[in-house]
Write a protein that holds these residues in place. Sequence first.
Motif, mmCIF file in Angstrom:
data_model
loop_
_atom_site.group_PDB
_atom_site.id
_atom_site.type_symbol
_atom_site.label_atom_id
_atom_site.label_comp_id
_atom_site.label_asym_id
_atom_site.label_seq_id
_atom_site.Cartn_x
_atom_site.Cartn_y
_atom_site.Cartn_z
ATOM 1 N N ARG A 17 0.708 -0.680 -0.168
ATOM 2 C CA ARG A 17 -0.038 -0.027 -0.125
ATOM 3 C C ARG A 17 0.980 1.078 -0.165
ATOM 4 O O ARG A 17 1.488 2.010 0.919
ATOM 5 C CB ARG A 17 -0.908 0.051 1.593
ATOM 6 C CG ARG A 17 -2.171 -1.087 1.608
ATOM 7 C CD ARG A 17 -2.672 -0.973 2.706
ATOM 8 N NE ARG A 17 -3.368 -2.111 2.636
ATOM 9 C CZ ARG A 17 -3.189 -3.693 3.350
ATOM 10 N NH1 ARG A 17 -2.398 -3.485 3.365
ATOM 11 N NH2 ARG A 17 -4.088 -3.923 3.462
ATOM 12 N N VAL A 18 0.910 2.295 -0.965
ATOM 13 C CA VAL A 18 2.055 3.110 -1.147
ATOM 14 C C VAL A 18 1.067 4.401 -0.998
ATOM 15 O O VAL A 18 -0.244 4.632 -1.777
ATOM 16 C CB VAL A 18 2.341 2.848 -2.041
ATOM 17 C CG1 VAL A 18 3.362 3.832 -2.906
ATOM 18 C CG2 VAL A 18 3.175 1.716 -2.338
ATOM 19 N N ARG A 19 1.302 5.672 -0.894
ATOM 20 C CA ARG A 19 0.690 6.789 -0.898
ATOM 21 C C ARG A 19 1.702 7.704 -1.147
ATOM 22 O O ARG A 19 2.950 8.140 -0.576
ATOM 23 C CB ARG A 19 0.236 6.959 0.779
ATOM 24 C CG ARG A 19 -0.030 8.764 0.691
ATOM 25 C CD ARG A 19 -1.188 8.645 1.972
ATOM 26 N NE ARG A 19 -2.991 8.596 1.840
ATOM 27 C CZ ARG A 19 -2.909 8.650 3.141
ATOM 28 N NH1 ARG A 19 -3.259 8.818 3.966
ATOM 29 N NH2 ARG A 19 -4.131 7.356 2.732
ATOM 30 N N CYS A 20 1.628 8.729 -1.813
ATOM 31 C CA CYS A 20 2.414 10.363 -2.668
ATOM 32 C C CYS A 20 0.991 11.637 -1.535
ATOM 33 O O CYS A 20 0.294 11.349 -2.520
ATOM 34 C CB CYS A 20 2.502 10.360 -3.581
ATOM 35 S SG CYS A 20 3.361 8.795 -4.693
ATOM 36 N N ARG A 217 4.494 18.397 -4.667
ATOM 37 C CA ARG A 217 3.839 19.647 -3.905
ATOM 38 C C ARG A 217 2.845 20.172 -4.413
ATOM 39 O O ARG A 217 2.800 19.984 -5.984
ATOM 40 C CB ARG A 217 4.993 19.696 -3.212
ATOM 41 C CG ARG A 217 5.761 20.939 -4.031
ATOM 42 C CD ARG A 217 6.496 21.937 -3.004
ATOM 43 N NE ARG A 217 5.606 22.941 -3.040
ATOM 44 C CZ ARG A 217 5.843 24.362 -1.494
ATOM 45 N NH1 ARG A 217 7.139 24.098 -1.756
ATOM 46 N NH2 ARG A 217 5.324 24.740 -1.728
ATOM 47 N N ARG A 218 2.583 21.292 -4.098
ATOM 48 C CA ARG A 218 0.874 21.726 -4.327
ATOM 49 C C ARG A 218 1.341 22.705 -3.547
ATOM 50 O O ARG A 218 1.673 23.159 -2.789
ATOM 51 C CB ARG A 218 -0.410 21.250 -3.747
ATOM 52 C CG ARG A 218 -0.453 20.623 -2.143
ATOM 53 C CD ARG A 218 -1.490 19.700 -2.145
ATOM 54 N NE ARG A 218 -3.063 20.080 -2.987
ATOM 55 C CZ ARG A 218 -3.504 19.442 -4.025
ATOM 56 N NH1 ARG A 218 -3.298 18.509 -4.898
ATOM 57 N NH2 ARG A 218 -4.292 19.964 -4.247
ATOM 58 N N GLY A 219 0.365 23.679 -3.809
ATOM 59 C CA GLY A 219 0.325 25.272 -3.709
ATOM 60 C C GLY A 219 0.958 25.797 -4.508
ATOM 61 O O GLY A 219 1.845 25.233 -5.565
ATOM 62 N N ALA A 220 1.315 26.944 -4.079
ATOM 63 C CA ALA A 220 2.288 28.740 -4.828
ATOM 64 C C ALA A 220 3.599 28.480 -4.113
ATOM 65 O O ALA A 220 2.734 29.035 -2.719
ATOM 66 C CB ALA A 220 1.157 29.344 -5.515
ATOM 67 N N THR A 227 3.559 21.169 -10.508
ATOM 68 C CA THR A 227 3.161 20.679 -11.426
ATOM 69 C C THR A 227 1.991 19.802 -10.738
ATOM 70 O O THR A 227 0.253 19.203 -11.127
ATOM 71 C CB THR A 227 3.770 19.225 -12.077
ATOM 72 O OG1 THR A 227 4.643 19.965 -12.680
ATOM 73 C CG2 THR A 227 3.533 18.707 -12.828
ATOM 74 N N GLN A 228 1.750 19.365 -9.760
ATOM 75 C CA GLN A 228 1.078 18.343 -8.479
ATOM 76 C C GLN A 228 0.895 16.593 -9.826
ATOM 77 O O GLN A 228 -0.303 16.875 -9.262
ATOM 78 C CB GLN A 228 -0.391 18.969 -8.776
ATOM 79 C CG GLN A 228 -0.361 20.720 -7.547
ATOM 80 C CD GLN A 228 -1.513 21.124 -7.117
ATOM 81 O OE1 GLN A 228 -1.440 21.782 -7.243
ATOM 82 N NE2 GLN A 228 -2.565 19.917 -7.133
ATOM 83 N N GLY A 229 2.240 16.327 -9.707
ATOM 84 C CA GLY A 229 1.946 15.328 -10.663
ATOM 85 C C GLY A 229 2.429 13.615 -10.117
ATOM 86 O O GLY A 229 3.217 13.023 -10.715
ATOM 87 N N SER A 230 2.355 13.984 -8.972
ATOM 88 C CA SER A 230 2.281 12.834 -7.934
ATOM 89 C C SER A 230 1.898 11.220 -8.496
ATOM 90 O O SER A 230 0.104 11.846 -8.933
ATOM 91 C CB SER A 230 1.758 13.203 -6.803
ATOM 92 O OG SER A 230 2.344 14.001 -5.970
ATOM 93 N N GLY A 245 -8.053 14.482 -2.884
ATOM 94 C CA GLY A 245 -7.816 15.917 -2.769
ATOM 95 C C GLY A 245 -5.599 15.841 -3.063
ATOM 96 O O GLY A 245 -5.164 15.607 -3.857
ATOM 97 N N ASP A 246 -4.545 15.516 -1.953
ATOM 98 C CA ASP A 246 -3.544 15.936 -1.967
ATOM 99 C C ASP A 246 -3.258 14.732 -1.371
ATOM 100 O O ASP A 246 -1.894 14.807 -1.531
ATOM 101 C CB ASP A 246 -3.316 16.487 -0.819
ATOM 102 C CG ASP A 246 -3.991 16.702 -0.061
ATOM 103 O OD1 ASP A 246 -4.074 15.334 0.487
ATOM 104 O OD2 ASP A 246 -2.980 17.239 1.777
ATOM 105 N N ARG A 247 -3.958 13.179 -2.419
ATOM 106 C CA ARG A 247 -2.772 12.099 -1.777
ATOM 107 C C ARG A 247 -3.156 11.082 -2.857
ATOM 108 O O ARG A 247 -3.901 11.294 -3.466
ATOM 109 C CB ARG A 247 -3.365 11.328 -0.070
ATOM 110 C CG ARG A 247 -3.924 12.301 0.631
ATOM 111 C CD ARG A 247 -4.724 12.034 1.928
ATOM 112 N NE ARG A 247 -4.447 12.957 2.947
ATOM 113 C CZ ARG A 247 -5.471 12.172 4.175
ATOM 114 N NH1 ARG A 247 -5.659 11.232 4.211
ATOM 115 N NH2 ARG A 247 -4.869 12.885 4.744
#
Length: 276
Positions: A17-20, A217-220, A227-230, A245-247
Motif C-alpha cells: 500500500r503506497v501513498r504519495c 507538492r502543491r500550492g504556490a 505540477t502537482q504530478g504525484s 485531494g492531496d493524496r
Amino acid sequence: MPNEPTAPETPETRHVRVRCHELAPQLGQLSANLTMIEDAIRAAVIDEVDLLVLPELSTSGYYLRGKDEATSCAIPIAHPILERWAGLLSPNMTVVVGICESRDEALFNTAVTLGSGGVLGVYRKTHLWDGELTIFTAGQDRPAVTETPVGRLGVLICYDLEFPEMPRFLAVGGAEMIAVPTNWPLVPKPSGEHAPEVIQAMAAARSSRVAIACCDRRGAELHNEWTQGSSIIGSDGWPTGTLSGDRVDALLAIDPHRTTISPRNNVIQDRRPALY
C-alpha cells in the motif's frame, strides 16, 4: 485503500500500500512544516499505509532565498524529530521524506528513509537544479538500495530521475521500488498529455521493470506553481492508484519475476554494458 494492481501476478507476488501525499510547506517555517509532516505520517498510520512518500524539501520549502534562510530551517540527521516520527510507525511501515539537511558546514537536499526502528537510509541529491546550486552541496554517494519493511527500496530526488542511469542503477542493484520526493515546477505541455516528468518516470519504470512512486507538492511558492504530478507507477510502466485531494494511493503488485518479459528475455540480464 482503493484500486487494483495492474501488473501481472504470480503466486510469489506481494502487495504494498503506497501513498504519495502532496504537502504545501511554508517557506522557511521549520516548526510549521514539521507539524505538517507529522500530521501526514499520523494519517498514513491510521490508514495502514505501507510506504508513505512525501515531497522534496518538505521541512523548508523549495525557493529558499539564500543560504541564511536555508540554514535557519535545516536539521541534522541526528535531529530528534526523525526519531519521533519513526516512533509513530508500525513495524511494517516505511516513510521517505525530503529534508533540508545541515551537515558540518554544508547544506544538502536530502531524502531520509524511516522505519519504526529509526533512520534506515539517507540519500543526498546528486543532481542539483538551477538555484539549488547556490545553496546546497551535491551529494557524492551513489544511491543505495535499502532493505525496508516494504522490500528493497531505492531513493532518488526530483532532477535525479531525468538521468536514466540513476533508476537503472538502482534496478540493477535489486531495487523493487524507487521513491522519488520531488518539487516539479509547472511547465507547458500539450493538452491531454502527462507532465514530462511523469513520462520520464513511466519510461524508467517500464524499461527496468521497477515500480516508482513520485511525490510532488502543491500550492504556490513566491508565485511559482507546481505540477502537482504525484504518480505511483507499476513495474509495467503504467500509473495506477486513485487521487483524493492531496493524496495518491495505490496498491502495488511486487512480483519477483517482473524483470522476465518473455520466455527468453530479462531486462536486467539482457543488458550488454560493454557495448554502451
